[in-house]
Enzyme design. Structure first.
Site, PDB file in Angstrom:
ATOM      1  N   CYS A 297      -6.484 -27.982  12.276  1.00 44.53           N
ATOM      2  CA  CYS A 297      -7.662 -28.795  12.573  1.00 44.53           C
ATOM      3  C   CYS A 297      -7.385 -30.293  12.443  1.00 44.53           C
ATOM      4  O   CYS A 297      -8.057 -31.104  13.082  1.00 44.53           O
ATOM      5  CB  CYS A 297      -8.820 -28.379  11.663  1.00 44.53           C
ATOM      6  SG  CYS A 297      -9.480 -26.742  12.075  1.00 44.53           S
TER       7      CYS A 297
ATOM      8  N   CYS B 269     -13.023 -28.432   8.538  1.00 45.30           N
ATOM      9  CA  CYS B 269     -11.776 -27.870   8.006  1.00 45.30           C
ATOM     10  C   CYS B 269     -10.679 -28.937   7.989  1.00 45.30           C
ATOM     11  O   CYS B 269     -10.537 -29.715   8.944  1.00 45.30           O
ATOM     12  CB  CYS B 269     -11.340 -26.686   8.865  1.00 45.30           C
ATOM     13  SG  CYS B 269      -9.825 -25.876   8.310  1.00 45.30           S
TER      14      CYS B 269
ATOM     15  N   ASP C 131      -7.836  -7.648   0.918  1.00 50.01           N
ATOM     16  CA  ASP C 131      -6.818  -7.843   1.954  1.00 50.01           C
ATOM     17  C   ASP C 131      -7.367  -7.341   3.278  1.00 50.01           C
ATOM     18  O   ASP C 131      -8.272  -6.499   3.319  1.00 50.01           O
ATOM     19  CB  ASP C 131      -5.539  -7.063   1.628  1.00 50.01           C
ATOM     20  CG  ASP C 131      -5.648  -5.608   2.082  1.00 50.01           C
ATOM     21  OD1 ASP C 131      -5.084  -5.278   3.144  1.00 50.01           O
ATOM     22  OD2 ASP C 131      -6.336  -4.821   1.401  1.00 50.01           O
TER      23      ASP C 131
ATOM     24  N   HIS D 211      -5.046 -21.371  10.874  1.00 50.16           N
ATOM     25  CA  HIS D 211      -6.426 -21.777  10.589  1.00 50.16           C
ATOM     26  C   HIS D 211      -7.227 -20.653   9.947  1.00 50.16           C
ATOM     27  O   HIS D 211      -7.930 -20.876   8.949  1.00 50.16           O
ATOM     28  CB  HIS D 211      -7.125 -22.232  11.875  1.00 50.16           C
ATOM     29  CG  HIS D 211      -8.604 -22.378  11.695  1.00 50.16           C
ATOM     30  ND1 HIS D 211      -9.174 -23.478  11.082  1.00 50.16           N
ATOM     31  CD2 HIS D 211      -9.633 -21.532  11.980  1.00 50.16           C
ATOM     32  CE1 HIS D 211     -10.494 -23.312  11.025  1.00 50.16           C
ATOM     33  NE2 HIS D 211     -10.794 -22.144  11.554  1.00 50.16           N
TER      34      HIS D 211
ATOM     35  N   ASP E 105       0.853  -1.183   0.000  1.00 47.16           N
ATOM     36  CA  ASP E 105       0.000   0.000   0.000  1.00 47.16           C
ATOM     37  C   ASP E 105       0.893   1.239   0.000  1.00 47.16           C
ATOM     38  O   ASP E 105       2.112   1.141   0.073  1.00 47.16           O
ATOM     39  CB  ASP E 105      -0.950  -0.018   1.194  1.00 47.16           C
ATOM     40  CG  ASP E 105      -0.224  -0.053   2.527  1.00 47.16           C
ATOM     41  OD1 ASP E 105       0.995   0.147   2.542  1.00 47.16           O
ATOM     42  OD2 ASP E 105      -0.880  -0.292   3.552  1.00 47.16           O
TER      43      ASP E 105
ATOM     44  N   CYS F 106      -7.357 -28.078   7.515  1.00 43.05           N
ATOM     45  CA  CYS F 106      -6.065 -27.397   7.626  1.00 43.05           C
ATOM     46  C   CYS F 106      -5.172 -28.134   8.632  1.00 43.05           C
ATOM     47  O   CYS F 106      -5.621 -29.003   9.389  1.00 43.05           O
ATOM     48  CB  CYS F 106      -6.252 -25.939   8.037  1.00 43.05           C
ATOM     49  SG  CYS F 106      -6.613 -25.667   9.795  1.00 43.05           S
TER      50      CYS F 106
END
Length: 381
Positions: free
Chosen positions: A313, A308, A270, A339, A96, A310
């Site tokens: 998890c 989930c 974002d 996560h 940015d 991931c």
């Protein structure tokens, strides 16, 4: 004519909405859109390794010009070979301009035509940031995508003030374009402002589109307005951006707002939200937010989200993660951060598939129902 550093390829438009499936080609690889970009303010996504971000499908991350200007300084990053080498990240990076950070320092800043005078939030020293300086810093940092220097006026500011603000932002954008030294290696986006005023959003878009930036950001949202107000602005703003250019909604990172933004034609998002709340033990799940540090999870040996897959998890329980967070253990913050980022990136993966299948509205309805989202409890999300 110099070939633009950033190119957008439209793959498919969803039949029933303004959603677009596409990809953005950068000097450091191509990533699919719509895409959520994890935020690495100080050249690191807090607690996360670059390899982990890559594994979960983050094709681009964001870093912060203002903070890197202060620490370690753009010259050191340039000597290291640019942000990519400095942080060992070989995919896309967006920076940015520093404008939002200056805006957030409203008690310590003075805006003039030449730029903004403000005080360093670390030590109080006097500083000055102009459109040219913001571009010079980003040229040295070396991201693939850069932002024009702008002012982000408060959403409910007067029409007269916002009109003057967007006029100045347009002049600043033109100055930034002239100062941009690496157009063949870095794409510079213009930022559409205008607070909650349709006519000013339209004017800002016209001004910037006439300058032919390789991409466009929509700024000044998710700053206190309602979700309905944000969606309304997106509905009349995104169509003003050329179809062959990427559209980036700045600072938005809740699952419901990502889905609603995609429906209205946004390609990139974002936000620091997923990692910021993760460090306090708040987790995004398919059934809404879960505050894992709460006492009710002390003996809960299920994963954060049973739907989930991931790393967190698959390997750890709510009870264990709660213990880590309560004890201020960094590993707990890593697990919740992993996560939350995986969750949002996976939502966007599902959104891309829904666009391909022309059933994004059905996906939204099912997701919102399970997520527990409605207008009455919107502030919880």
């Amino acid at each position: 004519m110099t070939e633009p550093a950033i190119k957008y390829r439209l793959i498919k438009k969803e039949k029933h909405t303004g959603a677009r499936l596409g990809e953005i080609i950068t000097p450091h690889g191509t990533f699919p859109t719509p895409m959520f970009m994890p935020v690495g303010t100080l050249a690191t996504v807090k607690t996360m390794a670059p390899e982990e971000l890559k594994d979960m499908g983050a094709g681009i991350i964001l870093s912060n010009t203002y903070h890197l200007w202060l620490r370690p300084g753009e010259d050191i990053v340039e000597e290291a070979g640019g942000l990519h080498r400095f942080m060992n990240w070989d995919q896309g990076i967006l920076t940015d301009s520093g404008g939002f950070q200056v805006w957030s320092l409203s008690d310590m800043r003075r805006i003039e035509e030449e730029g903004v005078h403000f005080r360093n939030h670390l030590n109080g020293s006097k500083m000055f940031l102009s459109p040219e300086k913001a571009i010079q810093i980003q040229n040295k940092l070396g991201p693939d995508i850069m932002m024009s220097f702008d002012e982000c006026p408060p959403f409910y500011e007067s029409h007269d003030y916002v009109k003057k603000s967007i006029d100045r932002t347009s002049r600043w954008a033109e100055r930034g374009l002239k100062a941009h030294a690496n157009a063949d290696r870095q794409g510079l986006f213009g930022i559409i402002q205008g607070a909650g005023y349709k006519d000013l959003r339209q004017q800002s878009a016209r001004d910037l589109v006439a300058m032919d930036f390789p991409g466009y950001s929509i700024g000044g949202l998710s700053v206190g307005e309602t979700k309905h107000e944000m969606n309304t602005i997106l509905e009349y703003t995104t169509p003003l951006i050329p179809e062959h250019k990427p559209r980036y909604l700045m600072g938005v990172g809740t699952a419901d707002s990502l889905i609603d933004g995609v429906i209205r034609g946004v390609d990139m998002f974002d936000c620091v939200l997923p990692t910021r709340i993760a460090r306090n033990g708040t987790c995004m799940t398919s059934k809404g937010r879960l505050v894992v540090k709460n006492a009710q999870y002390a003996r809960d040996f299920r994963p954060l989200d049973e739907k989930c897959d991931c790393y967190t998890c698959r390997n750890y329980t709510r009870a264990y993660i709660r213990h880590l967070i309560k004890c201020d253990e960094t590993f707990g913050m890593r697990l919740t951060s992993y996560h939350n980022l995986y969750f949002l990136l996976n939502v966007m993966k599902q959104v891309r598939q829904a666009i391909m299948d022309d059933n994004l509205l059905e996906f939204r309805e099912a997701f919102f129902e399970e997520y527990g989202f409605n207008e009455e409890n919107a502030k919880k999300f």
